[in-house]
Design a protein around this motif. Structure first.
Motif, PDB file in Angstrom:
ATOM      1  N   SER A 206     -82.028 -14.193  17.744  1.00  0.00           N
ATOM      2  CA  SER A 206     -82.480 -15.580  17.877  1.00  0.00           C
ATOM      3  C   SER A 206     -82.310 -16.339  16.570  1.00  0.00           C
ATOM      4  N   ASN A 207     -81.345 -15.912  15.766  1.00  0.00           N
ATOM      5  CA  ASN A 207     -81.048 -16.611  14.511  1.00  0.00           C
ATOM      6  C   ASN A 207     -79.536 -16.629  14.343  1.00  0.00           C
ATOM      7  N   PRO A 208     -78.960 -17.734  13.825  1.00  0.00           N
ATOM      8  CA  PRO A 208     -77.496 -17.788  13.680  1.00  0.00           C
ATOM      9  C   PRO A 208     -76.924 -16.604  12.911  1.00  0.00           C
ATOM     10  N   SER A 209     -77.637 -16.149  11.872  1.00  0.00           N
ATOM     11  CA  SER A 209     -77.263 -14.917  11.194  1.00  0.00           C
ATOM     12  C   SER A 209     -78.288 -13.854  11.576  1.00  0.00           C
TER      13      SER A 209
ATOM     14  N   VAL B 130     -69.111  -7.853  53.134  1.00  0.00           N
ATOM     15  CA  VAL B 130     -69.280  -7.326  51.782  1.00  0.00           C
ATOM     16  C   VAL B 130     -68.289  -8.026  50.860  1.00  0.00           C
ATOM     17  N   THR B 131     -68.781  -8.479  49.746  1.00  0.00           N
ATOM     18  CA  THR B 131     -67.929  -9.126  48.747  1.00  0.00           C
ATOM     19  C   THR B 131     -68.117  -8.422  47.412  1.00  0.00           C
ATOM     20  N   LEU B 132     -67.007  -8.111  46.779  1.00  0.00           N
ATOM     21  CA  LEU B 132     -67.034  -7.499  45.452  1.00  0.00           C
ATOM     22  C   LEU B 132     -65.985  -8.178  44.598  1.00  0.00           C
ATOM     23  N   ASN B 133     -66.428  -8.844  43.536  1.00  0.00           N
ATOM     24  CA  ASN B 133     -65.530  -9.531  42.618  1.00  0.00           C
ATOM     25  C   ASN B 133     -65.715  -8.975  41.213  1.00  0.00           C
ATOM     26  N   VAL B 134     -64.613  -8.809  40.509  1.00  0.00           N
ATOM     27  CA  VAL B 134     -64.640  -8.277  39.148  1.00  0.00           C
ATOM     28  C   VAL B 134     -63.747  -9.154  38.273  1.00  0.00           C
ATOM     29  N   ALA B 135     -64.226  -9.471  37.073  1.00  0.00           N
ATOM     30  CA  ALA B 135     -63.431 -10.237  36.110  1.00  0.00           C
ATOM     31  C   ALA B 135     -63.592  -9.615  34.732  1.00  0.00           C
ATOM     32  N   ALA B 136     -62.491  -9.529  34.008  1.00  0.00           N
ATOM     33  CA  ALA B 136     -62.511  -9.094  32.609  1.00  0.00           C
ATOM     34  C   ALA B 136     -61.890 -10.201  31.774  1.00  0.00           C
ATOM     35  N   PHE B 137     -62.478 -10.469  30.610  1.00  0.00           N
ATOM     36  CA  PHE B 137     -62.026 -11.608  29.812  1.00  0.00           C
ATOM     37  C   PHE B 137     -62.058 -11.272  28.326  1.00  0.00           C
ATOM     38  N   ARG B 138     -61.275 -12.028  27.590  1.00  0.00           N
ATOM     39  CA  ARG B 138     -61.310 -11.984  26.125  1.00  0.00           C
ATOM     40  C   ARG B 138     -60.954 -13.370  25.622  1.00  0.00           C
ATOM     41  N   THR B 139     -61.790 -13.898  24.749  1.00  0.00           N
ATOM     42  CA  THR B 139     -61.576 -15.218  24.171  1.00  0.00           C
ATOM     43  C   THR B 139     -61.648 -15.117  22.663  1.00  0.00           C
ATOM     44  N   ASP B 140     -60.581 -15.529  21.987  1.00  0.00           N
ATOM     45  CA  ASP B 140     -60.540 -15.576  20.518  1.00  0.00           C
ATOM     46  C   ASP B 140     -60.597 -17.031  20.080  1.00  0.00           C
ATOM     47  N   ILE B 141     -61.484 -17.321  19.147  1.00  0.00           N
ATOM     48  CA  ILE B 141     -61.673 -18.695  18.673  1.00  0.00           C
ATOM     49  C   ILE B 141     -61.502 -18.725  17.165  1.00  0.00           C
ATOM     50  N   LYS B 142     -60.534 -19.492  16.711  1.00  0.00           N
ATOM     51  CA  LYS B 142     -60.358 -19.728  15.284  1.00  0.00           C
ATOM     52  C   LYS B 142     -61.078 -21.022  14.909  1.00  0.00           C
ATOM     53  N   ASP B 143     -61.616 -21.057  13.710  1.00  0.00           N
ATOM     54  CA  ASP B 143     -62.384 -22.214  13.222  1.00  0.00           C
ATOM     55  C   ASP B 143     -63.581 -22.499  14.131  1.00  0.00           C
ATOM     56  N   PHE B 144     -64.284 -21.450  14.513  1.00  0.00           N
ATOM     57  CA  PHE B 144     -65.465 -21.577  15.367  1.00  0.00           C
ATOM     58  C   PHE B 144     -66.503 -22.459  14.677  1.00  0.00           C
ATOM     59  N   GLN B 145     -67.043 -23.413  15.427  1.00  0.00           N
ATOM     60  CA  GLN B 145     -68.025 -24.347  14.869  1.00  0.00           C
ATOM     61  C   GLN B 145     -69.400 -23.686  14.888  1.00  0.00           C
ATOM     62  N   ALA B 146     -69.898 -23.363  13.691  1.00  0.00           N
ATOM     63  CA  ALA B 146     -71.109 -22.564  13.551  1.00  0.00           C
ATOM     64  C   ALA B 146     -72.130 -23.301  12.693  1.00  0.00           C
ATOM     65  N   LEU B 147     -73.363 -22.869  12.830  1.00  0.00           N
ATOM     66  CA  LEU B 147     -74.460 -23.450  12.069  1.00  0.00           C
ATOM     67  C   LEU B 147     -74.526 -22.844  10.679  1.00  0.00           C
ATOM     68  N   VAL B 148     -74.678 -23.707   9.688  1.00  0.00           N
ATOM     69  CA  VAL B 148     -74.953 -23.291   8.316  1.00  0.00           C
ATOM     70  C   VAL B 148     -76.258 -23.951   7.910  1.00  0.00           C
ATOM     71  N   ASN B 149     -77.164 -23.186   7.324  1.00  0.00           N
ATOM     72  CA  ASN B 149     -78.476 -23.697   6.935  1.00  0.00           C
ATOM     73  C   ASN B 149     -78.532 -23.829   5.427  1.00  0.00           C
ATOM     74  N   ALA B 150     -78.834 -25.031   4.954  1.00  0.00           N
ATOM     75  CA  ALA B 150     -78.870 -25.264   3.520  1.00  0.00           C
ATOM     76  C   ALA B 150     -80.082 -24.619   2.866  1.00  0.00           C
ATOM     77  N   GLY B 151     -81.117 -24.272   3.633  1.00  0.00           N
ATOM     78  CA  GLY B 151     -82.253 -23.547   3.086  1.00  0.00           C
ATOM     79  C   GLY B 151     -83.390 -24.400   2.587  1.00  0.00           C
ATOM     80  N   GLN B 152     -83.193 -25.712   2.392  1.00  0.00           N
ATOM     81  CA  GLN B 152     -84.270 -26.553   1.924  1.00  0.00           C
ATOM     82  C   GLN B 152     -85.277 -26.807   3.035  1.00  0.00           C
ATOM     83  N   VAL B 153     -86.409 -27.366   2.661  1.00  0.00           N
ATOM     84  CA  VAL B 153     -87.453 -27.622   3.638  1.00  0.00           C
ATOM     85  C   VAL B 153     -87.017 -28.700   4.611  1.00  0.00           C
TER      86      VAL B 153
END
Length: 845
Positions: A771-774, A623-646
């Motif tokens: 399923s959308n960046p915003s 029997v194997t039981l593994n547990v992990a807890a995590f927290r990651t903080d990211i400054k200046d996260f690289q994100a998608l911006v949509n200009a809105g044009q066609v």
């Protein structure tokens, strides 16, 4: 369906398969059953077992050997959250690429609208969701036999002769050549052997599914061994296109891998490897899903625009799996390369050198308007990439200290040539009916209204020239200090340099071949002719040459303590980064037509990662039981911006102020006897924007005019220039996800062969995700669960025959939803695979 190349390879595979079935088995082979980090690996081939598993006392489970820390060790001894999947589990569940692997490792997320526009994330982070841009780094690294694959498009190819896959969670910059902030996928292929061995596999199924795999290995001399593997997959598409009369979104994959091992002495191995894989499907189409109200005038939203041209989509039920998109579709994709790996045992340690060249060619065609109207008639950006990598590592294992130190060099060039063209329906669809040549004129009864003149946009074409030169170099190392028999302190450091130089140039011409410009080339005056303004608003000319370079220093420290022989606790802090990038899809222009070059460069991400975990085994390691807890903080996260044009810009990268992902992962596996095993793996992930005040707005807050007051969501009027989505979840991340399954077997005799009859089940489930960046009310994908069953017989001499059903309950679900450009309110989607079933026969010798 394109089948000529497949048939050629199938004939070759059949020849190797025939050879495999004609050879008397040299060794007994029964089964390999591996789930995740908590799994038990069974390999009954006695010769291979010493190399692939670490022996345990009689009556106990075998340990899974991994190379996550660049040395062979039991996965339970590694103070790191890691999932391990073996070759048999991949075959049993039909997980023949990374996209299907996510059903076995719930912390891994995979999204793809086509091979180039593919993203991988672990624990909710990795790459911006839904963005094609060569100018930024992947947060999840893919390594195959120590070689870094910089293009995530490689994740869409079939696994080829795989021995084992390790999914490492969390930053890996002090152990791996290329820095990865979210994790790494470490794929190990089967290596050449000095004992003759091989494997052949053939599968057939519904939807015309055919898959053939074969591998053969053996000695060429006392010091040279070789291994050759081939794979081919073909399947009819899951969507029917009434416009072309073809099934689209098919599978058409072919792959080859060859390896030569030279062992001149017992302490020196030199492996030369080469691989080539190609895809040529008619892909990737979408279906109509729904419409949602935006802030455009009602006569410029989807329903009114479609009615004005007498257009009705072929079906409003997406799970009819019907589409009528009229542009050409192609996802031609070729990847390959060569590598030389040298492993030299120099006494107190091991010196490893990995030199590699890889290429990637992408030949696409898309329908960017998601409709059956000739709006965008051509959209393609074929691309060619070459990369060169050199990694040098030294590993030392001692009584009190273990360490690895390394150097890594990387150079990548990407060249892209794009073509985008508008058709006869573009003017009526894209232009404001009130925008006329004659002031006061409006409505299509007035011939001077631009929207009613198809010649305004018909034939307007843009030619793109996109280039990237990317250089990276790093020194890295990690030390394990065994303070006591139970306590180990493990610090690591990385010094990294990145430089990116890019070019984005788009030249636009009208239907008569005249250049579409912002300014008169002779006078320099801004061109205000309404036809030209309409043309450049739809396809905008631009030239920018962004560049980025920076040094980064990162580090991590892990403390682990063995509370008992099978109970290991650990705690980790990592200060990591993801390299800055450049925008290579274009950037917005100001009112005078000048590109806003200040957004051409993206700052590096700064990552603070915390993790604690407990790895346990009990009941004689059954029997194997593994547990992990995590927290990651990211400054200046690289994100998608949509200009809105066609088509002005398809979205560009910007820095969100802060993102946080945190959660808990549990892996459980039990094997009470040789007859039964069970596993359950689950995770809770809370990934959200802590602060993102300049985010793109969702469709219900887009498409309106500029000014105040801002209209209510989904109400025609003014739209905000940007939105504050602080506190909202990241795209593509389910809060809850699980994988679970088991297998039961009984001794049996079939066809005169001794073996086992077995029944297996593998399932997965996930909660809803955006399923959308915003996040938008229109683009939430509801949670779903998938069930896979298999029933078969495996003999003691290497024969395995089983029938399988995947998505057995024919669950309707979406892999991805996309917002159509132009704020028309159209939502298109890609349905997941329906129920599939088939038969697989394998033979190992």
């Amino acid at each position: 369906m394109r089948t000529v190349s497949y048939r050629r390879l199938l004939a070759a595979s059949a020849s190797i398969s025939a050879l495999a079935f004609s050879v008397s088995p040299a060794t007994a082979w029964a089964a390999e059953v591996t789930s995740t980090d908590t799994a038990t690996t069974e390999i009954a081939n006695a010769d291979d077992q010493q190399e692939q598993t670490r022996a345990a006392p009689a009556g106990q489970g075998d340990a899974i050997v991994v190379t996550a820390r660049r040395r062979e060790e039991s996965s339970q001894d590694v103070p790191l959250a890691i999932s391990v999947v073996g070759a048999a589990q991949l075959d049993n569940t039909g997980s023949f690429n990374v996209g299907r692997l996510q059903q076995l490792t719930p912390t891994l997320q995979y999204y793809s609208s086509n091979p180039r526009n593919t993203s991988l994330s672990i624990r909710g982070i990795g790459a911006p969701f839904g963005l094609t841009n060569d100018g930024f780094e992947q947060g999840v690294g893919i390594y195959v036999d120590d070689v870094y694959y910089s293009r995530v498009a490689s994740a869409t190819f079939d696994f080829l002769d795989v021995q084992q896959i390790e999914v490492l969670r969390g930053p890996q910059g002090t152990l791996y050549g290329k820095n990865t902030t979210a994790g790494a996928i470490n794929i190990t292929s089967n290596q050449p052997s000095f004992d003759f061995e091989g494997r052949a596999e053939v599968s057939i199924g519904n939807l015309g599914f055919k898959q053939a795999k074969a591998a053969i290995s053996g000695p060429l001399s006392d010091t040279v061994a070789a291994r050759l593997a081939v794979s081919a997959t073909s399947r009819r598409g899951t969507l029917y296109n009434v416009a072309s009369g073809n099934y689209v979104n098919e599978q058409e994959n072919i792959g080859f891998r060859g390896q030569l091992l030279w062992r001149p002495t017992d302490n020196l191995d030199i492996i030369l490897s080469g691989d080539y894989s190609t895809q040529d499907p008619e892909c990737c189409g979408t279906v109509f899903v729904r419409t949602g109200a935006t802030q455009r005038p009602l006569n410029r939203q989807y329903e009114a625009l479609a009615a004005a041209q007498g257009y009705e989509v072929v079906s409003r039920n997406p799970f009819d799996r019907l589409t009528d998109i009229d542009a050409d579709l192609s996802a031609g994709n070729t990847i390959g390369g060569a590598a030389v790996r040298v492993k030299w045992d120099v006494g107190p340690g091991t010196l490893t050198s990995v030199s590699a060249w890889r290429f990637w060619d992408w030949i696409p065609a898309n329908d960017r308007d998601f409709t059956g109207l000739p709006i965008t008639t051509q959209s393609q950006n074929p691309s060619q990439q070459n990369q060169f990598t050199q990694e040098l590592r030294y590993n030392y294992t001692g009584d009190q200290f273990d360490f690895v130190v390394g150097a890594f060099g990387y150079h990548q060039t990407v060249r892209t040539q794009g073509t985008e063209a508008l058709g006869s329906a573009a003017s009526r669809w894209l232009l404001n009916p009130g925008a006329s040549v004659v002031p006061g004129a409006s409505g299509c009864a007035t011939p001077t209204t631009l929207a009613c003149d198809p010649t305004v946009l018909d034939g307007v074409v843009a030619y793109n020239d996109i280039r990237l030169d990317n250089t990276s170099a790093a020194l890295f190392g990690q030390v394990s200090w065994h303070v006591t028999d139970a306590l180990t302190i493990q610090p690591g450091v990385r010094l990294n340099y990145d430089k990116k130089d890019g070019l984005y140039e788009r030249l636009v011409f009208d239907g008569d071949g005249n250049p579409v410009l912002f300014r008169d080339p002779e006078t320099g005056a801004l061109i205000t002719d309404p036809r030209v303004v309409a043309q450049r608003d739809s396809l905008t000319p631009q030239r920018i040459e962004p560049s980025f370079s920076a040094w980064n220093f990162s580090y991590d420290v892990t403390a682990s303590y063995e509370f008992a022989p099978s109970i290991l606790g650990y705690a980790t802090y990592a200060k990591s980064f993801k390299s800055g990038g450049i925008n290579l899809n274009g950037v917005p222009n100001d009112s005078q037509g000048n590109p806003q070059v200040q957004v051409g460069t993206i700052r590096p991400e700064s990552v603070d990662h915390f993790e604690v975990g407990l790895k346990t085994q009990f009941w004689n390691r059954l029997v194997t039981l593994n547990v992990a807890a995590f927290r990651t903080d990211i400054k200046d996260f690289q994100a998608l911006v949509n200009a809105g044009q066609v088509s002005t810009t398809r979205g560009y990268l910007a820095n969100a102020e802060k993102v946080r992902t945190q959660g808990v992962e549990v892996d459980f596996n039990i094997r009470p006897s040789d007859r039964f095993r069970l596993y359950v793996n689950g995770n809770y992930t809370d990934a959200h924007y802590v602060t993102f005040t300049g985010a793109p707005c969702p469709p219900e807050l887009s498409g309106g005019g500029n000014g105040t007051p801002v209209a209510a969501p989904g109400t025609p009027g003014n739209s905000p220039a940007s939105c504050d989505i602080s506190g909202d979840p990241l795209a593509g991340v389910s809060k809850w996800s699980f994988s679970f399954g088991g297998e039961y077997n009984l001794p049996a005799n079939l066809l005169g062969k001794e073996g086992q009859v077995y029944l297996g089940y593998d399932g997965s489930a996930r909660s809803r995700f955006s399923s959308n960046p915003s996040p938008s009310d229109y683009t939430w994908i509801e949670g779903y669960s998938l069930s896979n069953f298999r029933l078969g017989f495996r003999s003691d001499d290497g024969l395995n025959i089983f029938g399988w059903v995947r998505n057995a309950f024919d669950q309707n679900y979406f892999e991805m939803l996309s917002v159509a450009p132009g704020s028309t309110g159209l939502i298109a989607g890609q349905p997941g695979d329906p129920r599939t079933y088939g038969l697989t026969i394998t033979h190992n010798f």
